[in-house]
Design an enzyme around this catalytic site. Sequence first.
Site, mmCIF file in Angstrom:
data_model
loop_
_atom_site.group_PDB
_atom_site.id
_atom_site.type_symbol
_atom_site.label_atom_id
_atom_site.label_comp_id
_atom_site.label_asym_id
_atom_site.label_seq_id
_atom_site.Cartn_x
_atom_site.Cartn_y
_atom_site.Cartn_z
ATOM 1 N N SER A 1 -12.279 -1.921 -3.247
ATOM 2 C CA SER A 1 -11.903 -2.138 -1.849
ATOM 3 C C SER A 1 -13.046 -2.817 -1.083
ATOM 4 O O SER A 1 -13.491 -3.895 -1.465
ATOM 5 C CB SER A 1 -11.516 -0.796 -1.230
ATOM 6 O OG SER A 1 -10.804 -0.965 -0.037
ATOM 7 N N HIS B 1 -3.226 1.653 -3.274
ATOM 8 C CA HIS B 1 -4.659 1.454 -3.042
ATOM 9 C C HIS B 1 -5.452 2.731 -3.292
ATOM 10 O O HIS B 1 -6.573 2.688 -3.798
ATOM 11 C CB HIS B 1 -4.885 0.949 -1.614
ATOM 12 C CG HIS B 1 -6.285 0.481 -1.385
ATOM 13 N ND1 HIS B 1 -6.826 -0.595 -2.064
ATOM 14 C CD2 HIS B 1 -7.279 0.937 -0.575
ATOM 15 C CE1 HIS B 1 -8.078 -0.779 -1.673
ATOM 16 N NE2 HIS B 1 -8.373 0.138 -0.775
ATOM 17 N N ASP C 1 -0.774 -1.976 -4.905
ATOM 18 C CA ASP C 1 -1.683 -1.966 -3.744
ATOM 19 C C ASP C 1 -1.075 -2.777 -2.601
ATOM 20 O O ASP C 1 -0.797 -3.959 -2.731
ATOM 21 C CB ASP C 1 -3.025 -2.573 -4.167
ATOM 22 C CG ASP C 1 -4.152 -2.302 -3.178
ATOM 23 O OD1 ASP C 1 -3.895 -2.290 -1.959
ATOM 24 O OD2 ASP C 1 -5.281 -2.104 -3.642
#
Lengths: 347, 347
Positions: free
Chosen positions: B141, B324, B295
């Site tokens: 991320s 995610h 995601d």
Amino acid sequence: MTSHAYYNQEIHGPYELMDIGELPLASGKTLHRCQLAVATFGQLNAAKDNAILIPTWYSGTSKIIQDVFIGAGRAIDPDKYFIIVVNQLGNGLSSSPHNTQGPQARGHFPKIAIADDVSAQHRLVTEHFGLTQLALVMGGSMGAQQAYEWAVRYPSMVQRLAAIAGTARTSAVNQVISDAIVHGLRADPQFNGGGYASSTAVSAGLEQHARLMTLHGLSPEFFEGQHYKALGFDSVAGFVEGFMTPYFAPMDPNALISMLEKWRGADVSHVTAGNLQAALGRITARTVVLPITQDQYFPPSACQAEARLIAGATCKAIDSPFGHLGLFGADAHWLQQVDAELKVLLR
Amino acid sequence: MTSHAYYNQEIHGPYELMDIGELPLASGKTLHRCQLAVATFGQLNAAKDNAILIPTWYSGTSKIIQDVFIGAGRAIDPDKYFIIVVNQLGNGLSSSPHNTQGPQARGHFPKIAIADDVSAQHRLVTEHFGLTQLALVMGGSMGAQQAYEWAVRYPSMVQRLAAIAGTARTSAVNQVISDAIVHGLRADPQFNGGGYASSTAVSAGLEQHARLMTLHGLSPEFFEGQHYKALGFDSVAGFVEGFMTPYFAPMDPNALISMLEKWRGADVSHVTAGNLQAALGRITARTVVLPITQDQYFPPSACQAEARLIAGATCKAIDSPFGHLGLFGADAHWLQQVDAELKVLLR
């Protein structure tokens, strides 16, 4: 009713305000002097068997229903049918927070359920129009929820049902989305418990509303494929600022919250003690369920699961990169396919 | 630094606070007396060629990086590597709004860019640890964004790059999501421009934050397949109230906003006048890009598009219904596959 810069005949008309009277609500309260804003198209035939009822979706009015679905040569053809478009309660044209006087005004507007809309509409079509049957009840999104409620509550009246981009029961995820959108409006310090001086004062809340509608109302493909360019915008930010924000900016936050809380609680199984299978099993209408493939609110799998509980229903997901806002009709290819399905249903 | 009920060694330690000094920021301002909270695992070898750098993701700290990725027999093995986990600026452990004194405290904390983290980390690894190369820079991320920035800014230092569930440039849609989440925190009347008495006073804003993280951080499949049951919750509402809300409740809104605004502006092409191809073309690291199939922030297509601009990069989307938040490591199957890919990269 009070005048409003957005909720008026100049922008959304023509429509007629019809008195429904005192409306007992699912909550146990009563909506006083209930009025429905109704737009009709075409003529009722002598047999009174050509009526089509179309309730509105979230934040929309009879105007967008007319623009998207109604026309000569279309499935919903005013040359053949008597088309009754009813604005849902709380949408700004029918009885709503801003146009209600007295103790139910504005932030004190009572909580409305989908079932309440259907009760009011039932009075309208039976008492005002003298109908005993509806050739079709159809709607998109919250309009689909009202259509489902009609077919469950009054199965013998509803001959055909078309549920577009909507479910009979609001999903748990959509409840979280509803909570988030409502919070975005209520958290604006200018909201003042619904007692704001002017709806435009709640602009920060309405901007947040536009952001969240952008994120959930469209689809990943819409952004990745830059479909906003077909609408005349060259960037996502331009689309948010140039379309989504101004689209919602003139709306009344109390009205939006009334509809959002109605959406949050939508569930046809209220009549069967929570048993969705039993509720949908009551439907005798010839039914077509038309999800939008990329819809983030009402994914085809959720619509299909409900369709399986309706005797003889067909479910057909129709592709549109616009996702849920395919309902706006900007995707001509999607609209043509919906029209074709509705023509088959009405044949 | 000031004590805090959440950002401390008892909950996130052990880590060491390392002085970086005055840090010139991409904004033109300077972060005074910059400190990085750093956790290390394993030993640096004599050749100083076994160092792995792992920056943290949004709202996470070195603790979750350790829990998810580091262990004997794992790809990121402290028996083989000297592993440096650096908490990103603004995350509550490194220099952050709540632990900064003077004119940059709290709501006055300067805006941080991903490039600023990488500048601070570069000082750390070169000046403090005396390294001239990193065997691997990896992250998930926002950690992936820092890893990309490393490989673009210091290509000769970064031998391998693993970007998990993240992109080198934040998408326009993620900017709208960031705006919505920031708005949810700032709109809380208790936020008071960042000058709130206690972060827990901003509970309504933090609850809205949890809702929005629920909606975007997971995946439709997570809810539809009721994967929250594997985490011990029997409904979506229970998951939001029992997991997401308490997870974020103790965090500092100013810290979250600092990271969100950093995420919003992330773009490795700042060094190449906006030319992403040129920026990613600078990367010489052996690169693996590992999106998560479901995601919603960083869809595989977006990650794949960037990977194509990196010489020799491989991109492999790994399935997880957690979307995610697969990064949290609750999906053992996902984690095993990531580990396997990292082992191949390090071979």
